[in-house]
Design a protein around this motif. Sequence first.
Motif, PDB file in Angstrom:
ATOM      1  N   TRP A 174      12.892   9.379 -17.585  1.00 45.51           N
ATOM      2  CA  TRP A 174      12.336  10.369 -17.961  1.00 45.51           C
ATOM      3  C   TRP A 174      13.218  11.896 -18.013  1.00 45.51           C
ATOM      4  CZ3 TRP A 174      11.956   8.138 -13.508  1.00 45.51           C
ATOM      5  CH2 TRP A 174      12.457   8.262 -12.368  1.00 45.51           C
ATOM      6  N   TYR A 176      15.125  14.663 -19.851  1.00 44.04           N
ATOM      7  CA  TYR A 176      15.393  14.955 -20.722  1.00 44.04           C
ATOM      8  C   TYR A 176      17.369  15.157 -21.046  1.00 44.04           C
ATOM      9  CZ  TYR A 176      16.619  19.799 -19.932  1.00 44.04           C
ATOM     10  OH  TYR A 176      17.031  21.158 -18.994  1.00 44.04           O
ATOM     11  N   TYR A 202       9.726  21.304 -25.408  1.00 39.19           N
ATOM     12  CA  TYR A 202       8.560  22.139 -24.139  1.00 39.19           C
ATOM     13  C   TYR A 202       7.916  20.850 -23.688  1.00 39.19           C
ATOM     14  CZ  TYR A 202       5.633  20.997 -28.156  1.00 39.19           C
ATOM     15  OH  TYR A 202       5.100  19.949 -28.950  1.00 39.19           O
ATOM     16  N   ASP A 203       7.964  20.966 -22.652  1.00 40.57           N
ATOM     17  CA  ASP A 203       7.322  19.681 -21.501  1.00 40.57           C
ATOM     18  C   ASP A 203       8.680  18.619 -21.636  1.00 40.57           C
ATOM     19  OD1 ASP A 203       4.577  20.276 -21.924  1.00 40.57           O
ATOM     20  OD2 ASP A 203       4.066  18.624 -22.940  1.00 40.57           O
ATOM     21  N   ARG A 205      10.839  17.196 -18.769  1.00 39.63           N
ATOM     22  CA  ARG A 205      11.043  16.036 -17.768  1.00 39.63           C
ATOM     23  C   ARG A 205      12.530  16.317 -16.862  1.00 39.63           C
ATOM     24  NH1 ARG A 205       7.305  11.251 -16.591  1.00 39.63           N
ATOM     25  NH2 ARG A 205       7.833  11.847 -15.057  1.00 39.63           N
TER      26      ARG A 205
END
Length: 247
Positions: A174, A176, A202-203, A205
Amino acid sequence: FAFKFRYFLFSFLCWQNTIPNWVRDHRVHHKFTETDADPHNAKRGFFFAHVGWLMQRKHPEVLRQGAKVNISDVLADPVVQWHQRYFWPLKLIFALLVPLLIPVYCWNETWIISLSATLCRTVGLLNVTWLVNSAAHIYGSRPYDTQINASENFFVSFLSIGEGWHNFHHTFPWDYKASEHTLFMNATTKWLDFFAKMGWAYDMRSTKPEMIRTVALHQGDGSHAMNAYANEISYDEFQRKIKESDR
Ligand SMILES: [Zn+2]
Ligand SMILES: [Zn+2]
């Protein structure tokens, strides 16, 4: 949207397949790594994992699991839908025509040199992409998980600007950054950080250092202690900790 659009253009520049195709194969690869359902199962040898898998029909297990994997999030994306609809014309324009025309019209390059450069670039780029599936699944250290073949490969990371830290990527999929290092041989992370600052990405992890350390301590090959936090604990101390945690 703009960010997605750029990636969509890059997917052509790198001569990749359609986005849903790529996403499906990638998700199946992570879920069934190095089993018959893995599209580029590295247990079948370097050549198969590198390019052989693209030269033959997919293993029935790959097709079976691939059909089951959920990619509805990607298919629902309007950029992806447009990309799929005009895949071949767009690919010919961005992967071949534009790179061919720019040198000829911008600095009077000859057609043959421009074509050779385009072909060399494409062949080079594809091989670097494939090394992530082949070399980074065979050669290198395994600081985070010794149970998997994915490994930390400096050479692949250097060539692919950060995609060769594959033991990390498979242990913490997960994240990035696809690596624990944010500066060392990982320009891809800096690139994503840049767009995050602009608000386009964005978002994202990532993984807490304590979690990485704990996982490395329990299931890594010991190289994590020697590299990443060598200044904090000695190798002997690290070995002692492993023995303690085994008790
Ligand atoms: Zn991956
Ligand atoms: Zn992999």
